[in-house]
Scaffold this active site. Structure first.
Site, short mmCIF file in Angstrom:
data_model
loop_
_atom_site.label_atom_id
_atom_site.label_comp_id
_atom_site.label_asym_id
_atom_site.label_seq_id
_atom_site.Cartn_x
_atom_site.Cartn_y
_atom_site.Cartn_z
N SER A 158 -15.57 -72.96 -67.14
CA SER A 158 -16.06 -73.75 -66.47
C SER A 158 -16.94 -74.65 -67.48
O SER A 158 -18.22 -73.45 -67.35
CB SER A 158 -16.17 -73.96 -65.51
OG SER A 158 -15.51 -75.31 -64.40
N GLU A 159 -17.02 -75.56 -67.67
CA GLU A 159 -17.90 -76.04 -68.38
C GLU A 159 -19.51 -76.05 -68.31
O GLU A 159 -20.20 -76.25 -68.63
CB GLU A 159 -18.40 -77.88 -68.25
CG GLU A 159 -17.46 -78.49 -69.77
CD GLU A 159 -15.84 -78.89 -68.98
OE1 GLU A 159 -15.51 -77.71 -67.93
OE2 GLU A 159 -14.93 -79.86 -68.33
N LEU A 160 -19.86 -75.43 -66.76
CA LEU A 160 -21.02 -75.76 -66.99
C LEU A 160 -21.95 -74.34 -66.70
O LEU A 160 -22.92 -73.94 -66.44
CB LEU A 160 -21.68 -76.24 -65.37
CG LEU A 160 -20.68 -74.90 -63.64
CD1 LEU A 160 -21.80 -75.79 -62.52
CD2 LEU A 160 -19.01 -75.73 -64.15
N SER A 199 -22.02 -72.35 -73.21
CA SER A 199 -20.79 -72.59 -73.08
C SER A 199 -19.69 -73.90 -73.57
O SER A 199 -18.37 -73.81 -73.68
CB SER A 199 -20.88 -73.18 -71.84
OG SER A 199 -19.48 -73.94 -71.02
#
Lengths: 253, 223
Positions: B50-52, B93
């Site tokens: 997940s991007e975060l 990320s």
């Protein structure tokens, strides 16, 4: 003696001036956003700010929508994002990846002002946004990225070919202040985060003054050196969140 | 003529997860693609990103009493801790994404065209779009799958000769999974690989805005 602890949130943001460029850390969650620094800045009143933030925020009226999985009585009352400052008319320009509500019925404060032409927006993909900020911390003025050619973000940017593929030149995004959130800090400003480190760890050190809002300030020596995510050299001020949440952004903390 | 039944969002998600290989690092976009998280095969170890700054997390938590608020993915959705999970910053990320370390990105789509151009960020009637991390994911992932309904709620075509909406990323889509078909983007154009039960190539073509090349081994979608 080094002690970066600041006694109150109002003190922590006292010197932020009109026209300042500010990094807002986190990723639209009450548990990774520097909510009390945002509310203190709202009370302080600095205006014509340039906000660099992954999202231009939901604002105080729609903040609860960020945690639809929580029953109402458990929804945090102390979640404030850059949308609060947009609502109060303090933002002149936003540099962000998310600028508007993702549904037609969701209109956020920045979006409202954008529709009326009152604010300026630089929309940029999240990866380039993160790298532009990282570069500011690392002293790199610009970099070429393969992400963005032939799209809106490439407009006006230099294009150069590497290995036969187009790349665009992106410039570093340095700020006057970075408002970030971490889990624990010691008085040297060493930080650890809980969960995904989001833009908090990216923005730490990418500003002249980095201010970290933390759940807990712990005695020097209690953070294991191997576990420190952000070395204190990147951080100028630390401040601990109140044990009991405040109910309104207008209340000092 | 009445149109045959279209696939549910659950079946659409299962088509995507069916094709993930053991050990794949996968990023799921918000909305429809997120549905895939509920149908990951237990026989395969799939690492969700997940991007975060989250890699290798477990399923979405449905009971808030079991949620750890510090452990959320994009959209603030709480997820479960999973052995081998790791956390990182946003810049790390996206180094993972841009640097080609994500095997499959599953993204939503407003329009895809025969060159594999993707438009999925401009919201009609809004003063700006939301780019999020889609540009980086579509560029950086080794394979980009677009999971979307074949037509809009107003029956407008979404698979076109040329996207009319602003592009998120040019020439990035490898596969399109819809509620009626599985289509691959190849050098020669769009190749129709699979159709939903009750559908045939002609019917899929009639709701598609670009020419479809029919795979000689065209088959019915099986999970």
């Amino acid at each position: 003696m080094i002690d970066k602890t600041i006694p109150s949130f109002d003190d922590a943001v006292e010197d932020i001036h009109d026209n300042a460029v500010i990094h807002f850390g986190g990723f639209v969650s009450p548990w990774n956003s520097p909510s009390y620094l945002v509310s203190a800045l709202a009370r302080q009143g600095a205006k014509n700010l340039t906000a660099i933030s992954t999202s231009m925020g939901r604002g105080p009226d729609q903040a609860h929508l960020q945690t639809p999985w929580l029953p109402e009585h458990l929804t945090p009352t102390d979640f404030w994002d850059v949308g609060l400052l947009a609502k109060l008319g303090r933002i002149k320009k936003g540099i962000a990846s998310f600028a508007v509500g993702h549904r037609h019925d969701l209109v956020y404060p920045f979006e409202e002002r954008l529709s009326r032409g009152e604010v300026e927006l630089e929309l940029i993909g999240q990866g380039s946004l993160a790298e532009r900020i990282r570069c500011a911390r690392a002293g790199i003025p610009a970099f070429y990225t393969p992400v963005g050619p032939d799209t809106s973000v490439a407009e006006g940017k230099e294009v150069r070919y590497f290995n036969g593929k187009p790349h665009i030149l992106e410039t570093a995004l340095h700020a006057d202040y970075a408002l970030i959130r971490a889990y624990q800090a010691d008085r040297f400003g060493n930080l650890i985060y809980k969960g995904a480190r989001t833009f908090n760890a990216t923005m730490a050190g990418a500003a002249t003054i980095t201010i970290a809002e933390v759940d807990e300030i712990v005695p020097l020596g209690s953070l294991q050196p191997e576990h420190i995510h952000t070395p204190g050299a990147y951080v100028q001020r630390i401040i601990q969140r109140p044990k009991n949440p405040t109910l309104s952004w207008e209340e000092s903390s | 003529m009445n149109e045959p039944e279209r696939l549910t969002r659950e079946i659409m998600a299962m088509i995507v997860t069916r094709d993930l290989f053991d050990g794949a690092i996968v990023n799921l976009g918000v909305g429809l693609p997120l549905e895939c998280a509920n149908f990951l095969s237990r026989d395969k170890e799939i690492l969700l990103h997940s991007e975060l700054g989250l890699l290798g997390f477990g399923p979405v938590v449905n009971d808030y009493r079991k949620a750890d608020p510090y452990l959320t993915m994009v959209g603030g959705v709480p997820v479960t801790a999973h052995p081998g999970m790791s956390f990182m910053s946003h810049d790390e990320s996206f180094a993972l994404i841009r640097g080609g370390h994500i095997d499959v990105a599953v993204l939503g789509g407003l329009q895809v065209d025969q060159e594999g151009n993707l438009a999925n960020t401009q919201l009609i009637g809004k003063p700006a779009g939301n780019l999020g991390g889609a540009q980086d994911l579509a560029y950086g992932a080794k394979k980009t799958v677009v999971l979307m309904y074949h037509t809009t709620s107003r029956k407008e075509k979404k698979i076109l000769e040329r996207c009319t909406l602003p592009l998120t990323t040019p020439r990035c889509v490898n596969r399109i999974v819809t509620d009626v078909a599985v289509i691959d983007v190849e050098n020669q154009g769009l190749v129709l690989r699979e159709v939903a039960t009750g559908w045939n190539a002609e019917m899929v073509q009639s709701i598609t805005g670009a020419n479809l090349i029919i795979d000689p081994e065209l088959k019915e979608i099986e999970l």
